[in-house]
Write a protein that holds these residues in place. Structure first.
Motif, PDB file in Angstrom:
ATOM      1  N   ALA A 254       0.855  -1.191   0.000  1.00 45.94           N
ATOM      2  CA  ALA A 254       0.000   0.000   0.000  1.00 45.94           C
ATOM      3  C   ALA A 254       0.888   1.236   0.000  1.00 45.94           C
ATOM      4  CB  ALA A 254      -0.886  -0.012   1.236  1.00 45.94           C
ATOM      5  N   GLN A 259       3.074   9.292   0.284  1.00 44.92           N
ATOM      6  CA  GLN A 259       3.082   8.978  -1.155  1.00 44.92           C
ATOM      7  C   GLN A 259       1.706   9.301  -1.753  1.00 44.92           C
ATOM      8  OE1 GLN A 259       4.340   4.858  -0.751  1.00 44.92           O
ATOM      9  NE2 GLN A 259       6.191   5.252  -1.971  1.00 44.92           N
ATOM     10  N   GLY A 285      15.134   6.341  -0.623  1.00 45.56           N
ATOM     11  CA  GLY A 285      14.404   5.169  -0.154  1.00 45.56           C
ATOM     12  C   GLY A 285      12.983   5.455   0.290  1.00 45.56           C
ATOM     13  N   GLY A 287      10.528   6.163  -1.563  1.00 45.34           N
ATOM     14  CA  GLY A 287       9.559   5.638  -2.517  1.00 45.34           C
ATOM     15  C   GLY A 287       9.022   6.662  -3.503  1.00 45.34           C
ATOM     16  N   LYS A 288       9.911   7.432  -4.076  1.00 42.87           N
ATOM     17  CA  LYS A 288       9.490   8.420  -5.067  1.00 42.87           C
ATOM     18  C   LYS A 288       9.144   7.768  -6.404  1.00 42.87           C
ATOM     19  CE  LYS A 288      13.296  10.757  -4.549  1.00 42.87           C
ATOM     20  NZ  LYS A 288      13.858  10.051  -3.391  1.00 42.87           N
ATOM     21  N   THR A 289       9.846   6.659  -6.721  1.00 44.91           N
ATOM     22  CA  THR A 289       9.660   6.050  -8.032  1.00 44.91           C
ATOM     23  C   THR A 289       8.205   5.638  -8.280  1.00 44.91           C
ATOM     24  OG1 THR A 289      11.882   5.190  -7.729  1.00 44.91           O
ATOM     25  CG2 THR A 289      10.662   4.386  -9.620  1.00 44.91           C
ATOM     26  N   ARG A 454      11.154  -0.267   7.849  1.00 44.55           N
ATOM     27  CA  ARG A 454      12.570   0.082   7.676  1.00 44.55           C
ATOM     28  C   ARG A 454      13.243   0.260   9.032  1.00 44.55           C
ATOM     29  NH1 ARG A 454      12.863   2.682   2.592  1.00 44.55           N
ATOM     30  NH2 ARG A 454      11.858   1.196   1.204  1.00 44.55           N
ATOM     31  N   ASN A 557      19.055   0.569  -6.407  1.00 45.26           N
ATOM     32  CA  ASN A 557      18.182  -0.101  -5.463  1.00 45.26           C
ATOM     33  C   ASN A 557      18.433  -1.605  -5.395  1.00 45.26           C
ATOM     34  OD1 ASN A 557      16.070  -0.481  -3.656  1.00 45.26           O
ATOM     35  ND2 ASN A 557      14.559  -0.722  -5.291  1.00 45.26           N
TER      36      ASN A 557
END
Ligand code: ADP
Ligand code: MG
Length: 697
Positions: A254, A259, A285, A287-289, A454, A557
């Protein structure tokens, strides 16, 4: 202000040549060539009156010069000067080349701290001026300019004081009501104070005023830039497509709250007819992608194309693979949908990778696919901004690791569409207020929260005596199935030597571990194909230990990697170290960052202490600025805007906020055209070509 230097009394062709060496080409650049520091010479002492611990000025005749070399790599130049009251030893370290520069009989003016050593008074590395025949040293608060060899303080001081003697005004720049409101002195007075302060207080006021002026002009430019871009009609997207929800459904996790929020902001921008100009900021890390992928799909589900530009091939490659994997989840859904007679097209998203090493034949196919619209999403490097790349209907441009690209490159990609939306992603955690000054033309979305599970990366600073212990630690982690990065610095000046060091380290580790775990080396001089092969093996885990120069600095990554070991850690900037650390701790296993350094300098100790004491990228960034000064701000120079000359982004944050607000009000009152007319010359002068082309093309 554009007048030639030759108009100044006492400045002939010879002096002009010298001034040119400092980048001073006309009166304007002379007046904005500000002192590096000032010396308060209101009191000049006789040598006999100097007291230990005092900082002050004195003068004397050179009696004797000696060079000593107590050990390899250390040279000490001792210059004895004297007057009727005594003798003083002036000591210069590792400046042996100056041996012939000073001569017995010369008169020197020195300024520095008086110290007591080996039974006599001395000054270590004071500021020295050679006085000519009959010349009197300047008194009062004296400016000290940054110099290069062959140009003396005298040359520049002389030119500046002669200009002020012959002129009594300078054109005002700021709107009169602002000058009044802030109680500013005239610009002429302010510049004069900067070069020859009357008092410390007046100097303080002048500096503040000129810093404000600098910030006002910068902000006015950025606001004009934004207004101009937003005046254009962009591409309005529809709110409810099918790709975005399908992708979210297929995603194995999720979205975090941040985000989701960031994507909502992006979606709202894209649904507006004004082109989006947004910065997506999130620590490594965070989670921008995924957020980038969602934005690209939004463009695609609306029937448009999207492009993602990354600064390195490895990064582009990895984005491509990552997105392919993320999008793979769409395929089964697409099949099910087709079987149920629903939306076709779903899952048919076509992606391409375009980099410098894409083969010519393949490249041609991609060019065609982008031009005729059959390729929906392209990921690439600078190869994307080549002339031969054209798009059928580009609606979204994403730029990753923005600080690696200049404003101009960003604009070139944008011009390949018709006012496309633009999203820039950066892992550089710039403090919020500071984004105003660098990215003043962008709105900001922030991902603060990390994906769940994390663990903080445990960070240690050690010296090279820890080598054996470190190796045993690598072995333990690799035996447990984890992976290790070892980074060696590559500093441009001696690229070759550094490469040798990296190769040696690689050989040492390979000899020990290659058979058991697989050891690889990547460095900047390898061909893209070789690099890719090694990186590939590392992703797949057939190589467990990767020795590398800084090419892996951004974006890579490999969640299975648990150790980041940085050799020569003192040679990296704090933000670089933070980026490197971000390569581990990407899975749920405990990860470690080990900074190896044998440096004893205060500065490196401080920097490593920042790393071991915090994980927060914002704190790291702030400390970085405090330690390095704002000129170095994450490649501010590369961002297309020149360094600020007077203002300091950290210390003058209040001025910045005031200047931005004033510039906003001023622009609203005046209107775009009038404001451009007034500011254009100064914007050109200060911001140069790249800013000009965006603003006026
Ligand atoms: P960066 O912001 O540095 O570009 P990435 O987009 O590479 O970060 O994401 C880092 C890792 O976290 C990737 O492996 C990604 O799949 C994973 N990830 C991203 N978002 C989430 C999430 N919401 N929950 C769990 N894992 C996530
Ligand atoms: Mg990234």
């Amino acid at each position: 202000m554009d007048e030639s230097l030759l108009t100044i009394k006492g400045v002939g062709p010879g002096r002009v040549k010298q001034l040119n060496k400092l980048g001073i080409t006309d009166v304007s650049s002379l007046l904005t060539y500000f002192p590096r520091t000032y010396e308060d010479r209101s009191v000049s002492y006789l040598i006999g009156a100097l007291k230990q611990g005092a900082v002050g000025a004195t003068k004397g005749t050179v009696l004797n010069i000696q060079e000593k070399k107590p050990r390899r790599g250390l040279s000490i130049l001792e210059i004895y000067i004297g007057d009727a009251t005594g003798r003083l030893k002036v000591v210069l370290f590792n400046q042996g080349y100056k041996k012939n520069f000073y001569k017995v009989g010369q008169r020197l003016h020195v300024y520095g701290k008086v110290e007591f050593a080996y039974g006599s008074l001395q000054m270590n590395t004071p500021h020295i001026e050679i006085l000519r025949e009959g010349q009197v040293a300047e008194a009062g608060i004296v400016p000290v300019y940054p110099l290069v060899d062959g140009v003396s303080q005298f040359v520049i001081r002389h030119a500046i004081s002669n200009w002020f003697a012959a002129n009594d005004s300078l054109p005002e720049l700021l709107p009169t009501d602002i000058t009044k409101e802030h109680n500013f002195m005239t610009r002429y007075e302010a510049f004069k104070e900067m070069h020859n302060p009357l008092t410390v207080e007046r100097y303080g006021l002048a500096r503040k005023q000129l810093a404000y002026e600098e910030l006002f002009i910068m902000q006015a430019g950025l606001l004009l830039l934004r207004e101009r871009e937003q005046a254009e009609l962009g591409i309005k997207m529809q709110p409810n497509g099918d790709l975005v929800p399908a992708f979210l459904k297929a995603l194995p996790f999720a979205l975090t709250g941040d985000q989701q929020k960031a994507f909502n902001e992006i979606a709202a921008d894209m649904e507006d007819e004004r082109p989006m100009r947004r910065l997506l900021q999130g620590d490594v890390g965070s989670g921008k992608t995924v957020v980038g992928a969602l934005s690209l799909l939004k463009a695609v589900e609306n029937g448009y194309q999207g492009a993602l530009m990354a600064p390195t091939e490895i990064l582009a490659q990895q984005h491509y693979e990552g997105l392919t994997e993320l999008m793979a989840g769409l395929k089964p859904l697409a099949q099910a949908a087709t079987e149920q007679g629903q939306t076709a097209g779903l899952g048919q998203v076509k992606m391409a990778l375009l980099t410098g090493s894409t083969k010519p034949a393949e490249r041609q196919v991609i060019y065609e696919g982008l031009a005729d619209g059959t390729i929906d999403i392209v990921i690439g490097t600078h190869a994307l901004i080549q002339d031969s790349v054209t798009f059928k209907k580009l609606a979204l441009v994403i730029i990753d690791e923005q600080h690696r690209f200049g404003v101009e490159q960003r604009a070139t990609l944008q011009r390949k569409g018709h006012h496309p939306h633009m999203l820039v992603m950066t892992a550089t955690p710039i403090p919020r207020t500071m984004t105003l000054s660098i990215y003043g033309d962008l709105e900001v979305s922030l991902i603060k929260e990390m994906p769940p599970g994390r663990k903080p990366v445990l960070t240690y600073a050690v010296d090279s005596t820890y080598k054996e212990r470190l190796h045993r630690f690598f072995e333990k982690e690799m035996t447990a199935g984890h992976q290790v990065y070892v980074v060696c610095p590559l500093v441009e000046e001696s690229e070759k030597l550094d490469l040798v060091a990296a190769e040696q380290l690689y050989e040492e580790l390979a000899e020990k571990y290659h058979n058991k775990f697989g050891v690889g080396l990547v460095h900047g001089r390898m061909s893209a194909a070789d690099k890719e092969a090694i990186m590939d093996a590392y992703y797949k885990g057939t190589i467990k230990l990767l020795v590398s120069t800084t090419v892996i600095e951004v974006g890579v990554n490999v969640p299975n990697a648990t150790i980041m070991c940085v050799e020569g850690a003192e040679r990296f900037g704090l933000s670089q170290l933070h980026q490197l650390r971000g390569r581990v701790g990407r899975g749920s296993t405990q990860s470690y960052c080990i900074l190896v350094s044998d440096s004893h300098s205060e500065d490196s100790k401080q920097r490593l202490a920042v790393m071991t004491s915090t994980q927060d990228g914002f704190v790291v960034a702030e400390q970085d600025l405090l330690l390095r000064g704002s000129g170095q701000l994450f490649g501010l120079a590369q961002s297309g805007l020149p360094d600020l000359r007077i203002a300091n982004i950290l210390k003058d944050i209040d001025l910045l906020i005031a200047a931005r607000q004033d510039a906003k009000d001023w622009l609203a009152k005046l209107g775009f055209d009038e404001a451009v007319k007034l500011m254009k010359p100064e914007l050109l002068r200060r911001f140069g070509e790249s800013f000009q082309r965006i603003l006026y093309s």
